[in-house]
Scaffold this active site. Structure first.
Site, PDB file in Angstrom:
ATOM      1  N   ASP A   1      18.279   3.637  -5.496  1.00 21.40           N
ATOM      2  CA  ASP A   1      17.514   5.104  -5.471  1.00 21.40           C
ATOM      3  C   ASP A   1      18.514   6.306  -4.996  1.00 21.40           C
ATOM      4  O   ASP A   1      18.591   7.127  -6.036  1.00 21.40           O
ATOM      5  CB  ASP A   1      16.323   4.966  -4.937  1.00 21.40           C
TER       6      ASP A   1
ATOM      7  N   LYS B   1       9.863   2.255  -2.645  1.00 14.85           N
ATOM      8  CA  LYS B   1       9.129   1.080  -3.078  1.00 14.85           C
ATOM      9  C   LYS B   1       7.862   1.047  -2.278  1.00 14.85           C
ATOM     10  O   LYS B   1       7.751   1.326  -1.075  1.00 14.85           O
ATOM     11  CB  LYS B   1       9.845  -0.202  -3.007  1.00 14.85           C
TER      12      LYS B   1
ATOM     13  N   GLU C   1       9.774   9.181  -5.481  1.00 15.41           N
ATOM     14  CA  GLU C   1      10.856   9.550  -5.514  1.00 15.41           C
ATOM     15  C   GLU C   1      11.190  11.061  -5.753  1.00 15.41           C
ATOM     16  O   GLU C   1      12.118  11.539  -5.221  1.00 15.41           O
ATOM     17  CB  GLU C   1      11.710   8.693  -6.809  1.00 15.41           C
TER      18      GLU C   1
END
Length: 147
Positions: A71, A91, A32
């Protein structure tokens, strides 16, 4: 680069492009963080945010409605000059397919199966939510992130 569960706050460089609370830019994995840097620095990204899109979804394991904090959100200008909007989940690819069933059912298998079912439920709701707005829902794995 492995998918590591480290958490931290990201300092946005292009503040004008970030459309959520600048004090709450939290990453929950190294992947991320890598994607935040990409969104922040890419000139074709018009605006972006982290965990600002919240979608209700039905969790079949708990048999109740929950909230899914996607996200990322991004508004992007493509190579043809068209504006597109996305909601994006980051992911590991292993979490995008059902776990492999072994002869003996372990707690790890049960946990992995629950996570897979929960993710599929979230993503089904996200696709519908995005479709209703003319947006696109995307799951990015290590392949797309070039990790």
């Amino acid at each position: 680069m492995n998918y590591s569960k480290h958490v931290g706050k990201y300092k946005v460089h292009n503040k004008a492009k970030y459309v959520a609370d600048l004090q709450e830019v939290v990453y929950r994995s190294s992947w991320e963080l890598k994607y935040m840097k990409y969104l922040d620095r890419q000139p074709n990204v018009i605006e972006w945010a982290s965990e600002n899109v919240i979608i209700p979804y039905y969790n079949p394991i708990e048999k109740k409605t929950r909230r899914y904090f996607v996200d990322f959100y991004a508004k992007v200008k493509d190579k043809q000059g068209r504006i597109k909007q996305y909601i994006i989940e980051v992911k590991p690819s292993v979490q995008c397919k059902p776990p492999t069933k072994k002869k003996r059912i372990t707690n790890k298998y049960k946990n992995d199966l629950r996570a897979y079912i929960r993710n599929q439920s979230k993503w089904k709701a996200a696709r519908k939510w995005a479709d209703n707005r003319g947006w696109e829902f995307v799951v990015l794995t290590e392949k797309e992130l070039d990790i």
